[in-house]
Design a protein around this motif. Structure first.
Motif, PDB file in Angstrom:
ATOM      1  N   ILE A   2       0.839  -1.202   0.000  1.00  0.00           N
ATOM      2  CA  ILE A   2       0.000   0.000   0.000  1.00  0.00           C
ATOM      3  C   ILE A   2       0.877   1.256   0.000  1.00  0.00           C
ATOM      4  N   ALA A   3       1.970   1.227   0.750  1.00  0.00           N
ATOM      5  CA  ALA A   3       2.887   2.370   0.756  1.00  0.00           C
ATOM      6  C   ALA A   3       3.446   2.609  -0.646  1.00  0.00           C
ATOM      7  N   ILE A   4       3.762   1.534  -1.346  1.00  0.00           N
ATOM      8  CA  ILE A   4       4.267   1.641  -2.720  1.00  0.00           C
ATOM      9  C   ILE A   4       3.178   2.189  -3.636  1.00  0.00           C
ATOM     10  N   ALA A   5       1.946   1.692  -3.483  1.00  0.00           N
ATOM     11  CA  ALA A   5       0.828   2.184  -4.301  1.00  0.00           C
ATOM     12  C   ALA A   5       0.608   3.679  -4.080  1.00  0.00           C
ATOM     13  N   SER A   6       0.706   4.129  -2.840  1.00  0.00           N
ATOM     14  CA  SER A   6       0.507   5.546  -2.520  1.00  0.00           C
ATOM     15  C   SER A   6       1.539   6.414  -3.226  1.00  0.00           C
ATOM     16  N   VAL A   7       2.776   5.911  -3.303  1.00  0.00           N
ATOM     17  CA  VAL A   7       3.849   6.645  -3.984  1.00  0.00           C
ATOM     18  C   VAL A   7       3.649   6.606  -5.495  1.00  0.00           C
ATOM     19  N   LEU A   8       3.307   5.443  -6.030  1.00  0.00           N
ATOM     20  CA  LEU A   8       3.113   5.317  -7.477  1.00  0.00           C
ATOM     21  C   LEU A   8       1.975   6.209  -7.978  1.00  0.00           C
ATOM     22  N   ALA A   9       0.980   6.435  -7.131  1.00  0.00           N
ATOM     23  CA  ALA A   9      -0.189   7.217  -7.540  1.00  0.00           C
ATOM     24  C   ALA A   9       0.165   8.654  -7.899  1.00  0.00           C
ATOM     25  N   ILE A  10       1.260   9.176  -7.373  1.00  0.00           N
ATOM     26  CA  ILE A  10       1.650  10.555  -7.701  1.00  0.00           C
ATOM     27  C   ILE A  10       2.549  10.607  -8.938  1.00  0.00           C
ATOM     28  N   SER A  11       2.774   9.448  -9.573  1.00  0.00           N
ATOM     29  CA  SER A  11       3.536   9.342 -10.823  1.00  0.00           C
ATOM     30  C   SER A  11       4.941   9.955 -10.731  1.00  0.00           C
ATOM     31  N   PRO A  12       5.767   9.472  -9.812  1.00  0.00           N
ATOM     32  CA  PRO A  12       7.135   9.995  -9.719  1.00  0.00           C
ATOM     33  C   PRO A  12       8.010   9.450 -10.842  1.00  0.00           C
ATOM     34  N   LYS A  13       9.147  10.089 -11.058  1.00  0.00           N
ATOM     35  CA  LYS A  13      10.125   9.570 -12.014  1.00  0.00           C
ATOM     36  C   LYS A  13      11.120   8.633 -11.330  1.00  0.00           C
ATOM     37  N   VAL A  14      11.234   8.791  -9.995  1.00  0.00           N
ATOM     38  CA  VAL A  14      12.169   7.982  -9.220  1.00  0.00           C
ATOM     39  C   VAL A  14      11.439   7.373  -8.031  1.00  0.00           C
ATOM     40  N   LEU A  15      11.621   6.082  -7.812  1.00  0.00           N
ATOM     41  CA  LEU A  15      11.087   5.410  -6.631  1.00  0.00           C
ATOM     42  C   LEU A  15      12.265   4.968  -5.771  1.00  0.00           C
ATOM     43  N   ILE A  16      12.301   5.445  -4.521  1.00  0.00           N
ATOM     44  CA  ILE A  16      13.381   5.105  -3.601  1.00  0.00           C
ATOM     45  C   ILE A  16      12.830   4.224  -2.489  1.00  0.00           C
ATOM     46  N   LEU A  17      13.427   3.057  -2.299  1.00  0.00           N
ATOM     47  CA  LEU A  17      13.091   2.181  -1.177  1.00  0.00           C
ATOM     48  C   LEU A  17      14.191   2.297  -0.153  1.00  0.00           C
ATOM     49  N   ASP A  18      13.904   2.952   0.971  1.00  0.00           N
ATOM     50  CA  ASP A  18      14.916   3.149   2.009  1.00  0.00           C
ATOM     51  C   ASP A  18      14.730   2.097   3.094  1.00  0.00           C
ATOM     52  N   GLU A  19      15.469   0.989   2.970  1.00  0.00           N
ATOM     53  CA  GLU A  19      15.353  -0.147   3.897  1.00  0.00           C
ATOM     54  C   GLU A  19      13.900  -0.621   3.985  1.00  0.00           C
ATOM     55  N   ALA A  20      13.191  -0.557   2.871  1.00  0.00           N
ATOM     56  CA  ALA A  20      11.742  -0.783   2.867  1.00  0.00           C
ATOM     57  C   ALA A  20      11.352  -2.223   3.155  1.00  0.00           C
ATOM     58  N   THR A  21      12.275  -3.169   3.036  1.00  0.00           N
ATOM     59  CA  THR A  21      11.931  -4.571   3.302  1.00  0.00           C
ATOM     60  C   THR A  21      12.555  -5.089   4.591  1.00  0.00           C
ATOM     61  N   ALA A  22      13.169  -4.199   5.365  1.00  0.00           N
ATOM     62  CA  ALA A  22      13.924  -4.630   6.544  1.00  0.00           C
ATOM     63  C   ALA A  22      13.056  -5.338   7.580  1.00  0.00           C
ATOM     64  N   MET A  23      11.762  -5.005   7.647  1.00  0.00           N
ATOM     65  CA  MET A  23      10.880  -5.585   8.665  1.00  0.00           C
ATOM     66  C   MET A  23      10.130  -6.822   8.165  1.00  0.00           C
ATOM     67  N   LEU A  24      10.446  -7.260   6.938  1.00  0.00           N
ATOM     68  CA  LEU A  24       9.738  -8.392   6.349  1.00  0.00           C
ATOM     69  C   LEU A  24      10.569  -9.667   6.423  1.00  0.00           C
ATOM     70  N   ASP A  25       9.883 -10.814   6.335  1.00  0.00           N
ATOM     71  CA  ASP A  25      10.599 -12.086   6.265  1.00  0.00           C
ATOM     72  C   ASP A  25      11.144 -12.271   4.844  1.00  0.00           C
ATOM     73  N   PRO A  26      12.026 -13.280   4.632  1.00  0.00           N
ATOM     74  CA  PRO A  26      12.634 -13.450   3.308  1.00  0.00           C
ATOM     75  C   PRO A  26      11.631 -13.563   2.164  1.00  0.00           C
ATOM     76  N   LYS A  27      10.524 -14.281   2.392  1.00  0.00           N
ATOM     77  CA  LYS A  27       9.509 -14.425   1.344  1.00  0.00           C
ATOM     78  C   LYS A  27       8.879 -13.069   1.024  1.00  0.00           C
ATOM     79  N   GLY A  28       8.559 -12.299   2.070  1.00  0.00           N
ATOM     80  CA  GLY A  28       7.974 -10.976   1.877  1.00  0.00           C
ATOM     81  C   GLY A  28       8.930 -10.024   1.163  1.00  0.00           C
ATOM     82  N   ARG A  29      10.212 -10.115   1.506  1.00  0.00           N
ATOM     83  CA  ARG A  29      11.215  -9.272   0.842  1.00  0.00           C
ATOM     84  C   ARG A  29      11.266  -9.560  -0.645  1.00  0.00           C
ATOM     85  N   LYS A  30      11.285 -10.850  -0.980  1.00  0.00           N
ATOM     86  CA  LYS A  30      11.370 -11.230  -2.394  1.00  0.00           C
ATOM     87  C   LYS A  30      10.132 -10.759  -3.154  1.00  0.00           C
ATOM     88  N   GLU A  31       8.966 -10.902  -2.547  1.00  0.00           N
ATOM     89  CA  GLU A  31       7.725 -10.489  -3.208  1.00  0.00           C
ATOM     90  C   GLU A  31       7.722  -8.992  -3.486  1.00  0.00           C
TER      91      GLU A  31
END
Length: 279
Positions: A149-178
Motif C-alpha cells: 500500500i505504501a508503494i501504491a501511494s507513492v506510485l499514484a503521484i507518478s514519480p520519475k524515481v522510486l526510492i526504497l529506504d530499507e523498505a523490506t527490513a521488517m519483512l521475512d525473506p519471502k515478503g522481501r522477495k515479493e
C-alpha cells in the motif's frame, strides 16, 4: 544513451558543524529507467543519500541535481514531485482511515482532479495486487501488505524515481522477495528509475548497478555479479554475503569449477546441472 536523472557532484554532508562527515566528496550519477542498489553497513551514509535526494537534508558542500535542476530550498517542492520514497516502517506513512484514502492522500495534496484520482487508485492497487483491500483499515494489514500500500501511494503521484529506504527490513525473506519482484516489475512497466537502499545483499540481484558505501565514500561500483565476487572484502566492511555466494565459494574450494558467479539459487542449480551434464 540514457539521460542523467540524479547527479551527486562532490557532495559532503554532516549533521552538526563539528561532527564527522557522514558523506565525503561523493559523486555518482543515476540514469532514467535505471535500477540501482545502494548498500552499506549501518552508518555508511546510504540512508543520508536518500534524504538528500528528496530534499529532507541539504549538503554543506557540492551540489545535487534532479532532472537537471539543482536541489535547494527554492526548487525542493518541484523536485519532490519527481521523487517517491518508501521507508522501513510503513505505519509511519499511513494517514488515511482506509487503504483507498491513504492512496488518495498524496494526490489530494497535489490537486489532482477527482476522476483522475479514482482512476489512479484503481490502477496502483491493481499493480501491487491489493485491489481487494481497498476499503480495509491499513492497521489490519500484514507487514508485506502495508508495504504494498505504501508503494501504491507513492506510485499514484507518478514519480520519475522510486526510492526504497530499507523498505523490506521488517519483512521475512519471502515478503522481501515479493516486494522486490513487484517494484522491479513496476519500474520496468512504468519507466521508473528505482533506487533500493539496503544492507541486505540478497536484495540487489535484480539491480543493474550496485553502489557500495563505506564510511561515507563509494567503496565499489559494479554489477551485482561483480560485487558478489568480492566476498572476503565485503565481510571486512561489515556486509553479510548471501548464502548462495557462500555456497559457491565452498564449491570452488573443493574444485567445482563454476563458469560464473551465481546471483541466486536458480543460477547455482543451473551451473551445477551444466557441470553434471558434461561429466
Amino acid at each position: 544513451m540514457r539521460k542523467a536523472l540524479i547527479e551527486f557532484r562532490n557532495v559532503s554532508f554532516r549533521y552538526e558543524e563539528n561532527s564527522p562527515w557522514v558523506l565525503k566528496n561523493l559523486s555518482f550519477t543515476i540514469y532514467e529507467n535505471e535500477f540501482v542498489a545502494i548498500i552499506g553497513h549501518n552508518g555508511s551514509g546510504k540512508s543520508t543519500i536518500a534524504k538528500l535526494v528528496n530534499g529532507l537534508l541539504f549538503p554543506q558542500q557540492g551540489e545535487i541535481l534532479i532532472n537537471g535542476i539543482t536541489v535547494n530550498e527554492e526548487t525542493i517542492w518541484a523536485i519532490r514531485r519527481e521523487i517517491g520514497m518508501v521507508f522501513q516502517n510503513p505505519d509511519n506513512q499511513f494517514v488515511g482511515a482506509t487503504v483507498q484514502d491513504d492512496v488518495a492522500f498524496g494526490m489530494e495534496n497535489r490537486g489532482i482532479p477527482r476522476e483522475e484520482m479514482i482512476k489512479r487508485i484503481e490502477e496502483t492497487l491493481q499493480a501491487v495486487r491489493m485491489s481487494d483491500y481497498r476499503l480495509t483499515e491499513p492497521h489490519r494489514l500484514s507487514g508485506g501488505q502495508k508495504q504494498r500500500i505504501a508503494i501504491a501511494s507513492v506510485l499514484a503521484i507518478s514519480p520519475k524515481v522510486l526510492i526504497l529506504d530499507e523498505a523490506t527490513a521488517m519483512l521475512d525473506p519471502k515478503g522481501r522477495k515479493e516486494i522486490m519482484d513487484t517494484v522491479s516489475e513496476l519500474s520496468e512497466q512504468r519507466g521508473l528509475s528505482l533506487i533500493t537502499i539496503t544492507h541486505d545483499l540478497a536484495e540487489v540481484v535484480q539491480a543493474e548497478r550496485v553502489i557500495v558505501m563505506n564510511q561515507g565514500e563509494i567503496w565499489a561500483e559494479a554489477t551485482p555479479r561483480e560485487i558478489f565476487s568480492k566476498r572476503k572484502e565485503l565481510r571486512e566492511i561489515g556486509l553479510d554475503v548471501p548464502f548462495v555466494a557462500i555456497l559457491a565459494e565452498e564449491l570452488k574450494q573443493v574444485d567445482v569449477k563454476l563458469t560464473k558467479e551465481p546471483l541466486n539459487q536458480e543460477e547455482l542449480l543451473e551451473e551445477l546441472w551444466t557441470l553434471h551434464s558434461r561429466t
